[in-house]
Scaffold this motif. Sequence first.
Motif, PDB file in Angstrom:
ATOM      1  N   PRO B 503       2.273  -6.621  -9.256  1.00  0.00           N
ATOM      2  CA  PRO B 503       2.780  -7.140  -7.950  1.00  0.00           C
ATOM      3  C   PRO B 503       1.917  -8.429  -7.724  1.00  0.00           C
ATOM      4  O   PRO B 503       0.967  -8.946  -8.417  1.00  0.00           O
ATOM      5  CB  PRO B 503       2.020  -6.002  -6.932  1.00  0.00           C
ATOM      6  N   ARG B 504       2.298  -9.125  -6.562  1.00  0.00           N
ATOM      7  CA  ARG B 504       1.585 -10.152  -6.204  1.00  0.00           C
ATOM      8  C   ARG B 504       0.066  -9.622  -5.672  1.00  0.00           C
ATOM      9  O   ARG B 504      -0.319  -8.824  -5.431  1.00  0.00           O
ATOM     10  CB  ARG B 504       2.104 -10.497  -4.930  1.00  0.00           C
ATOM     11  N   TYR B 505      -1.004 -10.640  -6.185  1.00  0.00           N
ATOM     12  CA  TYR B 505      -2.298 -10.502  -5.935  1.00  0.00           C
ATOM     13  C   TYR B 505      -2.507 -10.573  -4.279  1.00  0.00           C
ATOM     14  O   TYR B 505      -1.901 -11.370  -3.862  1.00  0.00           O
ATOM     15  CB  TYR B 505      -3.179 -11.509  -6.453  1.00  0.00           C
ATOM     16  N   GLN B 506      -3.175  -9.839  -3.943  1.00  0.00           N
ATOM     17  CA  GLN B 506      -3.695  -9.685  -2.431  1.00  0.00           C
ATOM     18  C   GLN B 506      -4.810  -9.481  -1.954  1.00  0.00           C
ATOM     19  O   GLN B 506      -5.578  -8.438  -2.878  1.00  0.00           O
ATOM     20  CB  GLN B 506      -2.575  -8.659  -1.836  1.00  0.00           C
ATOM     21  N   MET B 507      -5.326  -9.707  -0.943  1.00  0.00           N
ATOM     22  CA  MET B 507      -6.704  -9.352  -0.686  1.00  0.00           C
ATOM     23  C   MET B 507      -6.658  -7.930   0.049  1.00  0.00           C
ATOM     24  O   MET B 507      -5.779  -7.605   0.820  1.00  0.00           O
ATOM     25  CB  MET B 507      -7.232 -10.359   0.632  1.00  0.00           C
ATOM     26  N   PRO B 508      -7.528  -6.931  -0.548  1.00  0.00           N
ATOM     27  CA  PRO B 508      -7.300  -5.572  -0.257  1.00  0.00           C
ATOM     28  C   PRO B 508      -8.046  -5.447   1.369  1.00  0.00           C
ATOM     29  O   PRO B 508      -8.885  -6.341   1.521  1.00  0.00           O
ATOM     30  CB  PRO B 508      -8.406  -4.741  -0.855  1.00  0.00           C
ATOM     31  N   LYS B 509      -7.384  -4.626   2.026  1.00  0.00           N
ATOM     32  CA  LYS B 509      -7.843  -4.514   3.401  1.00  0.00           C
ATOM     33  C   LYS B 509      -8.828  -3.539   3.753  1.00  0.00           C
ATOM     34  O   LYS B 509      -8.593  -2.381   3.164  1.00  0.00           O
ATOM     35  CB  LYS B 509      -6.452  -4.034   4.413  1.00  0.00           C
ATOM     36  N   PRO B 510      -9.833  -3.914   4.012  1.00  0.00           N
ATOM     37  CA  PRO B 510     -11.143  -2.860   4.262  1.00  0.00           C
ATOM     38  C   PRO B 510     -10.796  -1.610   4.800  1.00  0.00           C
ATOM     39  O   PRO B 510     -11.133  -0.416   4.164  1.00  0.00           O
ATOM     40  CB  PRO B 510     -12.294  -3.609   4.893  1.00  0.00           C
ATOM     41  N   ARG B 511     -10.068  -1.730   5.883  1.00  0.00           N
ATOM     42  CA  ARG B 511      -9.997  -0.214   6.564  1.00  0.00           C
ATOM     43  C   ARG B 511      -8.878   0.412   5.657  1.00  0.00           C
ATOM     44  O   ARG B 511      -9.335   1.838   5.414  1.00  0.00           O
ATOM     45  CB  ARG B 511      -9.029  -0.781   7.890  1.00  0.00           C
ATOM     46  N   ASP B 512      -7.955   0.040   4.805  1.00  0.00           N
ATOM     47  CA  ASP B 512      -7.264   0.927   4.100  1.00  0.00           C
ATOM     48  C   ASP B 512      -7.967   1.524   2.906  1.00  0.00           C
ATOM     49  O   ASP B 512      -7.930   2.633   2.590  1.00  0.00           O
ATOM     50  CB  ASP B 512      -5.985   0.073   3.513  1.00  0.00           C
ATOM     51  N   VAL B 513      -8.815   0.538   2.264  1.00  0.00           N
ATOM     52  CA  VAL B 513      -9.655   0.881   1.155  1.00  0.00           C
ATOM     53  C   VAL B 513     -10.628   2.148   1.471  1.00  0.00           C
ATOM     54  O   VAL B 513     -10.796   3.218   0.992  1.00  0.00           O
ATOM     55  CB  VAL B 513     -10.315  -0.121   0.458  1.00  0.00           C
ATOM     56  N   LEU B 514     -11.305   1.819   2.765  1.00  0.00           N
ATOM     57  CA  LEU B 514     -12.401   2.767   3.281  1.00  0.00           C
ATOM     58  C   LEU B 514     -11.697   4.252   3.558  1.00  0.00           C
ATOM     59  O   LEU B 514     -12.269   5.161   3.329  1.00  0.00           O
ATOM     60  CB  LEU B 514     -13.218   2.277   4.242  1.00  0.00           C
ATOM     61  N   TRP B 515     -10.520   4.058   4.176  1.00  0.00           N
ATOM     62  CA  TRP B 515      -9.819   5.291   4.837  1.00  0.00           C
ATOM     63  C   TRP B 515      -9.685   6.131   3.383  1.00  0.00           C
ATOM     64  O   TRP B 515      -9.490   7.261   3.560  1.00  0.00           O
ATOM     65  CB  TRP B 515      -8.790   4.946   5.588  1.00  0.00           C
ATOM     66  N   ARG B 516      -8.742   5.400   2.460  1.00  0.00           N
ATOM     67  CA  ARG B 516      -8.424   6.298   1.516  1.00  0.00           C
ATOM     68  C   ARG B 516      -9.767   6.995   0.656  1.00  0.00           C
ATOM     69  O   ARG B 516      -9.604   7.959   0.209  1.00  0.00           O
ATOM     70  CB  ARG B 516      -7.736   5.479   0.405  1.00  0.00           C
ATOM     71  N   MET B 517     -10.752   6.100   0.609  1.00  0.00           N
ATOM     72  CA  MET B 517     -11.876   6.883   0.104  1.00  0.00           C
ATOM     73  C   MET B 517     -12.548   8.020   0.652  1.00  0.00           C
ATOM     74  O   MET B 517     -12.705   9.003  -0.011  1.00  0.00           O
ATOM     75  CB  MET B 517     -12.848   5.810   0.040  1.00  0.00           C
TER      76      MET B 517
END
Lengths: 86, 717
Positions: B503-517
């Motif tokens: 996929p296209r490179y993209q800046m991860p969104k902190p909220r999504d990453v933290l929420w999944r963690m």
Amino acid sequence: MTPLSQLLPGQFGKLASLNPERGVDQRLMALGLLPGMVLKLIRRAPLGDPLAIEFGGQVVSLRLAEAENLIVDVSADCPIQRPRQP
Amino acid sequence: MSTPDAGLLVALVGNPNTGKSTLFNALTGLRQRVGNYPGVTVARKSGTCDLGDGQKVELVDLPGLYSLAAASPDEQVVIDALSGNIAGDRRPDAVVLVVDSTNLLRNLFLASQVAELGRPVVIVLNQADVAKEQGLRIDTELLSRRLGGVPVVMSSAWKGEGILDVRRAIASAVANQTPMKRVAWPTNIAAALTDVATAAAADTGKPVTEAEGQRLLFDTNPSTADRLGWTLAQRDKTLRSARDRVRNSGYNPMAAEPLVHYAHLRIILEGVVTEGAGKAGRSAAVDRLLLHRFLGPVLFLGIMLGFFGSVFWLAKFPMAWIQSGVDWTKTIVAPPLDAYPMLQSLLADGIIGGVGAFLVFLPQILILFLFIGILEDSGYMARAAFIMDRLFSWCGLNGKSFVPLLSGFACAIPSLLSTRTIEDPKARLATAFVVPFMSCSARFPIYALMCAAFIGPLYGPGWESVVMVGMHCVGLFFAVPTAFVLTRLVLKVKPQPFVLELPRYQMPKPRDVLWRMWQNAAEFVSKAGTVIFAITIIVWALSYFPRDASVAERIKASNPTAAEEVVKAKTQAAYVEQSYMGRFGKAVQPVFDPLGFDWKITVGVLASFPAREVIVSTLGVTYSVGEGAKADSQHLRKAMQDAKWSEGPRAGSPIFSLAAVLALMVFFALCSQCGPTIATLAQETGGWKWAAGSFVYMTALAWLAGTAVYQVVIRLT
């Protein structure tokens, strides 16, 4: 007519035929890789396998063994439909 | 948490990498529930979504997929969920199709398949900001008209733009129930579809929808037929003649579905997208660097070692805090209970120790999932799989097995959870099965103790490092053939083709990453945590009971001049010796005799089945140096160096010979001595079958390898 696995990096081709009975080809068809579609071999992975190909504005990785059944016409006048870089 | 009104259910469907989960988080505002679909290891994520006018619906985030062809468990779940075939779930009242604005054609293929289900549909053209950057202009009104009047809205979930429009569009879809324009099947295919649906309905006595008829006709995978109970004998002739009919009309039956849909969509999209001046994406340029023949692998190794080195390093601090927190709690809780030693031990060693046993994994789980989230959302995970695939494909795994296997060197628990990133169920299972072979950090103390006490003093520090490195390779040495045999001979599941979008490179969104963690950690605590706690209590009870007070008096009487600490240590050793665990250890010592283990080591081995790092402190207890023993304890080293066989054919010779030391380390490298791993394996493979198989296989392998090492080395030295 050349198997996709033998394309050189950077080379364009037009998909001539695939084998719809195979699972890989079914996946690729769902992504829009249908006969007549222009594709480009972007590169091989550092160890030579898998391949990264571009078609319809997307980059997809597939294994060498799975690319052998995809027959590509490299003589066709390809870059008309040149896919956009994603 | 507010509950949805009138029980309306809306499903979120889309290709991977469309920002679907980001949109889901934006729509539900993290008011989410995570569960599992019955019978499969596919997570069911749902949340409450406000439609902007006070109306609330339940929104369910279905797994990302490219096609409704039922080839993987994820795809089957989506079909079942959209058809209302999931027990306890109703059929969705509307379907939100999340589409990547930069690639409408490919994304709308799935939408067009979903349209066949006849549900009201909303099309969300997400990542609109990227399309705009690339100079793409999309005529949403024209697209909406061409699709039969379904709402088409643009959004950028990453930036939080257009979310209100999405809410309103869902409200209008629920209210107006407008279905999306369906594809016009060529006459012969339409007739074949009718034949199949009619025959299936007649044979099974169940209603068969048009969408189900399409799955029956077009899929090689029989899962839809199996669910309907349409047997091979019943369907064989019908399907054969229906497919012949499709073939006679000029379509390969296996290709007809994408051919017809894509032809239909090309007409619909005519004039919808206009390409203006815009910047080309940077992904191709970044790939030239990150996937470079020589630089690519170097950067890959750098990124991986950097990430996992820091998982190890960063987690050390919170793990130490948790450990000292647990110890501190013990010192607070224990003294008031001095009068009730049983209750004191139950609370301190059983309950508090049991909670600590799974809490201590949390830092590694949280940090690993933070990194995996960053790798996935940035788009690099797919590149990592691309680079590594060749190394794994020959033994039936794939490039995505790399991250779980690497993180297995830190801890098997988070790495088992991370096998979820592998789509192919066969490769996922095989990867999960070999992850526990990786030499996790809990094996380190026993290697360190043995090396420091025996290898170093006898052969010098050089050999110490050689043995250390060697022990970290033992598991890998057995894991690879295990994966090979498992995928070739045992698992009869058909392997999935490894077709992977980069996929296209993209800046991860902190909220999504933290929420999944956070969600992963919460799931670990609620599921594996309870099992780990239970196992700790059981082992505590086995090594505590029976406890006869006369033991303490006898030790005191026979050591009248000894210091209080020595008496205490000897008393503890005597208690363990006559506990159920001690008795059992003595009884089964003959089983471990071929590995050169005496009863004390045997008790240590048995007591460390719930958690292998327990071996060091158990040896501390059985060798009477007290339970606080650590790998660098001088007393414990000395006690072990001096230990000699007191009876039997080996009487007088040291227990910890080179042969026994190596056998013990190899045994620990391979043995399945981790309750949390077993519990997590059961959770991730959807049952106890594979967990039990892993336990038996690893333990048997450890015994055989330990025996081989002991018997060979004892004859050479």
